[in-house]
Write a protein that holds these residues in place. Structure first.
Motif, short mmCIF file in Angstrom:
data_model
loop_
_atom_site.label_atom_id
_atom_site.label_comp_id
_atom_site.label_asym_id
_atom_site.label_seq_id
_atom_site.Cartn_x
_atom_site.Cartn_y
_atom_site.Cartn_z
N LEU A 149 72.31 -97.82 60.73
CA LEU A 149 72.64 -98.03 62.14
C LEU A 149 72.35 -99.47 62.57
O LEU A 149 73.18 -100.13 63.18
N THR A 150 71.15 -99.96 62.21
CA THR A 150 70.77 -101.31 62.63
C THR A 150 71.73 -102.34 62.05
O THR A 150 72.17 -103.25 62.75
N GLU A 151 72.06 -102.18 60.77
CA GLU A 151 72.93 -103.19 60.15
C GLU A 151 74.35 -103.10 60.70
O GLU A 151 75.05 -104.10 60.81
N PHE A 152 74.75 -101.87 61.08
CA PHE A 152 76.06 -101.70 61.72
C PHE A 152 76.10 -102.48 63.04
O PHE A 152 77.04 -103.22 63.33
N PHE A 153 75.03 -102.34 63.84
CA PHE A 153 74.97 -103.03 65.13
C PHE A 153 74.92 -104.53 64.95
O PHE A 153 75.56 -105.28 65.68
N ILE A 154 74.16 -104.98 63.94
CA ILE A 154 74.02 -106.43 63.73
C ILE A 154 75.37 -107.06 63.38
O ILE A 154 75.73 -108.11 63.89
N THR A 155 76.14 -106.37 62.52
CA THR A 155 77.40 -106.98 62.07
C THR A 155 78.53 -106.81 63.07
O THR A 155 79.46 -107.60 63.09
N HIS A 156 78.46 -105.78 63.94
CA HIS A 156 79.59 -105.51 64.84
C HIS A 156 79.36 -105.95 66.28
O HIS A 156 80.26 -105.83 67.10
N ILE A 157 78.17 -106.42 66.59
CA ILE A 157 77.93 -106.80 67.98
C ILE A 157 77.52 -108.27 68.08
O ILE A 157 76.78 -108.75 67.24
#
Lengths: 240, 102
Positions: free
Chosen positions: B94-102
């Motif tokens: 989840l964290t890495e998803f947020f980092i790359t997409h936001i």
């Protein structure tokens, strides 16, 4: 003992070890995934699990091997991290008594892990060779099979998932440490002390140059040693 | 260093620790210090191996930290080994998803 009786005792041990076997599968899946993420081939990772059968020791060993270590550092780290097994083997040896001879002991010692030890000590009936061999079967299969599956999964899955799987092992270490640290003050003290020392070795100039294995050894010996002086365990607790 | 030599060294060391007290040296350990020390060893070494290494085990320190916090909270609430492990994995995803997409 007749052959049939022996077989039923073996089966009883097999059943008793099933839960641990399933648990081991999931833990070693994390180990396999992590090994694959660090470039160890699936069969080599499986070989580590099949010959070592110990989570913390293997994990430390893997880290050292990947970092490029000396053989002596590797052996010293294993000696310290796995020293607790000596205590378990002693206790198990007392409980097995004279009926279990040298040859079976050569096999039983191989799979005397924390969980198998706990099951054997909790067993109400007299320990026999077939029962002990049965007890070890599923955990060994679970541990080795889980590593293979984790390593295979780890080598085909995309990087993001691989990294996430690699964290599982740390998660399990936390799951082992936190509950007793919450219940027992001395364990909390050990954890906090090890935490501080470990941070010093990671971030303090000078100490940073100490290699990973030696740092783990020093943190472990110092934290466990200081707390053993401050909070000696009660006599009955270790009689188990 | 040869990988198989390393694996063999680890395996033999670990096996001897388990084997010798079961075969040759079978006297109980009387020293309270030694017994206490061995009791505390797993907690000390697991802690030292987990922190701060977990912070650098993922793509960013943030996701490593998220994994640690999730694991500690779940373990503190008494969740099972596998729940804690999967929880920390999900935290990383989840964290890495947020980092790359936001």
């Amino acid at each position: 003992m007749t052959a049939m009786k022996q077989q039923s005792t073996y089966t009883r041990g097999l059943h008793r070890g099933l839960g641990v076997g399933v648990g081991y599968f999931s833990v070693s899946f994390g180990f396999g995934a992590m090994a694959a993420a660090q470039g160890i081939r699936a069969l080599d990772a499986t070989l580590i699990s099949a010959t070592n059968l110990t989570s913390a020791g293997q994990f430390a060993g893997l880290t050292l091997i990947v970092a490029g270590t000396t053989l002596w550092e590797l052996i010293l780290t294993q000696l310290v991290i796995n020293s607790r097994y000596a205590l378990m083997s002693l206790a198990l040896s007392q409980k097995m008594g004279r009926d279990i001879g040298l040859l079976p002991r050569l096999a039983i010692a191989f799979f005397n892990t924390d969980e198998i030890f706990a099951l054997a000590i909790a067993e109400r009936e007299k320990l026999t060779t077939p029962f002990m061999l049965g007890l070890g079967t599923m955990p060994i299969l679970g541990w080795t099979g889980g590593t293979l599956c984790g390593a295979l999964a780890g080598s085909v899955l995309p990087l993001g998932i691989r990294t996430a799987l690699g964290v599982m092992l740390y998660g399990m270490f936390v799951a082992i440490v936190v509950p007793p640290a919450r219940e027992e003050k001395p364990v909390l003290a050990v954890v906090v002390l090890a935490l501080i020392l470990s941070c010093l070795f990671a971030w303090m100039p000078g100490l940073k140059t100490v290699s990973a294995g030696i740092a783990i050894v020093i943190c472990t010996v110092a934290a466990a040693g200081i707390c053993a002086v401050l909070f000696p365990v009660p006599d009955e607790e270790v009689a188990a | 260093m040869n990988l198989y030599l390393c694996i063999a060294a680890m395996a033999v060391t670990t096996y001897l620790i388990r084997l010798l007290p079961m075969t040759l040296f079978r006297k109980p350990i009387r020293s309270r210090f030694v017994r206490s020390f061995l009791h505390y060893v797993p907690y000390a070494c697991l802690t030292a191996m987990t922190f701060p290494a977990i912070l650098n085990s993922t793509e960013s320190v943030l996701s490593g930290l998220a994994a640690l916090v999730t694991a500690v909270v779940l373990a503190f609430r008494g969740k099972s080994l596998i729940t804690v492990a999967l929880g920390s994995s999900c935290a990383v995803l989840l964290t890495e998803f947020f980092i790359t997409h936001i």
